[in-house]
Structure formats: C-alpha cells, structure tokens
Write an enzyme that holds these catalytic residues in place. Structure first.
Site, short mmCIF file in Angstrom:
data_model
loop_
_atom_site.label_atom_id
_atom_site.label_comp_id
_atom_site.label_asym_id
_atom_site.label_seq_id
_atom_site.Cartn_x
_atom_site.Cartn_y
_atom_site.Cartn_z
N GLN A 75 0.73 -1.23 0.08
CA GLN A 75 0.12 0.20 0.03
C GLN A 75 0.78 1.23 -0.02
OE1 GLN A 75 -3.21 0.50 -0.48
NE2 GLN A 75 -3.67 -1.72 -0.77
N SER A 76 2.05 1.28 -0.55
CA SER A 76 2.84 2.28 -0.39
C SER A 76 2.48 3.49 -1.07
CB SER A 76 4.32 1.98 -1.04
OG SER A 76 5.18 3.03 -1.60
N ASN A 77 2.52 4.74 -0.46
CA ASN A 77 1.88 5.86 -1.02
C ASN A 77 3.02 6.49 -2.04
OD1 ASN A 77 -0.37 6.27 0.54
ND2 ASN A 77 1.03 6.74 2.38
#
Ligand SMILES: *Cc1c(COP(=O)(O)O)cnc(C)c1O
Length: 323
Positions: A75-77
């Site tokens: 879920q890396s921004n």
C-alpha cells in the site's frame, strides 16, 4: 554553498501547499496549531512524495530515462505517487513491491492499476533483495535499448530530501507572511527523508525552530536521519557538516508498521470530527495520535505555535481498517 534552485527540478505538484490554522484544536489546547497541507500537493490523492519526486525525476529526465522503478510495501503511497508523477513525464513505471500489507485491489493498489503501472510482488522482508532484482532489470532493459532510473524506498535519498528542505523554507515564508514564528514543526518518519529534510531546513533557515519526528516503524531513525543530514550537507556543498543536535524522534510503532491501534483510530476520528481533516491509517494517523497524546500530557509550552505536517496517505484509508 549551493542553493536548492541550483538543482534540476521538474514541476509536478501545486506549491506552496496551504498552511491552515486548526482553530478548534488551538482553542482546546491553548496553543496555535497549524497544519501544513502536503496532502494537497496536487498529484493523484496528494502526499509528501511529490516534493521528493520533483528532484528525483528531474535527475531521471536529465539522464534520458524512459522507465522508473521503485519499491515499498503493497500500500505504498510513494509507489503510487511515483507512477502518477512518472506518467506526467511520459515515463513507464515498474513497481517492485514487497508482498506485505494489503495486496488486493484496494486503496493504493486500485490507484496503481488506474495509473497503468507495471506491478510485481516479491515475497521478501529485505529491500536489499528487491534492489538486487532492480539492478538486474535495469541491465535487461538496457539490452533492449531502454534506460531505467531506480528510486529506493520512500525516495529517501539526499536528493529526494531536498524537497523537504524546500518545504521547510516555504513554510517559514508562509509564517512570515502571517506574522507568526513557529516554535516547532512536527512530521512523520517512515523511511526518513522527509524528517531529515525538515531538520536540514531548520539548520539552514531557522535553527530556533524545533523539529519533532513521529516514527511509525522501528528502524533506528536517529542514525538514519544523522546520515541523511550528512549527505544533504555534502550535496549542498556546505562549509560545515549538518549536525544532529536538532534530531528529536518519538516512536509510535504499536503493533507494527501499517497496523494502527485503537488510540490511532480515535485520533483520526478526533481530528476529522474537530476540524474536518482526514488523516491516514499508516503514517499521519499514528504520528498525529502520538502528537495528540503529548498535547494532552502537557508536553509543549502554553501558547506555543506548532505546525503539524499532513503528509498525505489518503489511499490507505480504503485498504486498511482503522480500529
Ligand atoms: C512516506 C510517507 C511518510 C513518511 O515520509 P518518509 O520520508 O518516508 O519518512 C509520511 N506520511 C505519508 C502519508 C507517507 O506516504
């Protein structure tokens, strides 16, 4: 000394981002509390990585790159914003992500698909494994006539961190225009580049401003920040190295990176219900949660002016439960 403007930079976001007073919170705690709205940085759902990418992708452009590779958890921004920013520059993005966190098409994974990034998951706990694979891919792509640029996790190199040296300067300029002077700036620490940049910015532009980091992972961030500050100093060709006197980091890891606890959920709901501002479950929610606890415990002086950096992360809200 080199100036920030001496470095190639490509305009990707909308800056300056707003500096907004939180009236209800300020009244409640007898302070002047402001939010620096880097969640409104103007690419995709916004967030802090845009400022770093303005420097990193300018360097990539200079090298004639057509493909960008980076990594992070599922879920890396940062991964999502790299894809969004690279799109603006006509570059292809390969996301080589850790198979950790929510890999389903939720949150940032939905956005990565919409943005057209090539997504690969690696079942490893070590970024070093992924960096080895990245180097192999770069070599393969070179054989096919492509040129790739590798961005490490969070874009937290000295070059990327220049974005937050600049953010600090920009914030001080906004403060001057408002006729205020902050006592403290508070930011979240994930891979460290944002906080190191803010600390370096304070050293350069306003050494009396304290810079507090709220860590959401359990890496040794005092050392990581000190090292990044040394590298920022040499990049800027300073006469003296940047010291570590202003490094002040508190930890809110809870059950682990990416896992918010009940107190964090309560803090996110509190700010949303007081001020209509939505934080995120992985970074700003946990960072603000610790800040709120410190406010309640009287950790800061009466009438202090404190700026909390909202570094974004909205995508996570739609993938990770907030207890
Ligand atoms: C990446 C990130 C951070 C942490 O920034 P680092 O430079 O990696 O320390 C904070 N907030 C959000 C929303 C992020 O995506």
């Amino acid at each position: 000394m080199k100036q920030i403007n001496d470095f190639p930079r490509v305009q990707l976001g909308i800056f300056p981002t707003p500096l907004q007073k939180l009236e209800n919170l300020s009244r409640e705690f007898g302070k002047n509390i402001y939010l620096k709205r880097d969640d409104m940085s103007g690419v995709a759902l916004g967030g802090n990585k845009v400022r770093k990418l303005e420097f990193l992708l300018a360097e990539a452009q200079k090298q004639g790159v057509d493909t960008v590779m980076t990594t992070g958890q599922a879920q890396s921004n940062h991964a999502m914003l790299t894809a969004a920013c690279a799109n603006k520059l006509g570059m292809h993005t390969i996301l080589m992500l850790k198979k950790r966190g929510v890999t389903d098409p939720k949150g940032n994974q939905i956005l990565n698909r919409i943005l057209g990034a090539e997504i690969e998951f690696y079942d490893t706990d070590k970024y070093s494994d992924i960096y080895e694979e990245m180097a192999r891919r770069t070599a393969d792509l070179a054989q096919q006539g492509h040129k790739a640029y590798e961005i490490p996790v969070g874009g937290s190199t000295a070059l990327g961190a220049l974005g937050y040296v600049e953010c600090f300067r920009e914030t001080m300029e906004q403060c001057a225009a408002l006729g205020i002077h902050p006592d403290r700036m508070v930011g979240v620490v994930g891979s460290g580049g944002t906080y190191a940049g803010l600390c370096a910015g304070a050293d350069l532009f306003a050494p009396d401003v304290k810079v507090t980091g709220m860590a959401v992972d359990d890496d040794p961030f005092e050392q990581i920040t000190a090292q990044l500050k040394l590298e920022i100093g040499s990049l800027l060709e300073l006469d003296r190295p940047l010291g570590n006197e202003n490094i002040e980091i508190y930890y809110n890891c809870g059950a682990g990176y990416g896992v918010p606890g009940p107190e964090d959920g309560a803090a996110v709901r509190y700010l949303a219900q007081q001020e209509g501002v939505v934080l995120d479950p992985v970074y700003t929610g946990k960072g603000f949660s610790l800040f709120l606890r410190m406010l309640r415990e009287g950790a800061f002086a009466q009438d202090d002016t404190i700026i909390f950096l909202h570094s974004g992360g909205a995508g996570g809200l739609f993938a990770i439960d907030l207890p």
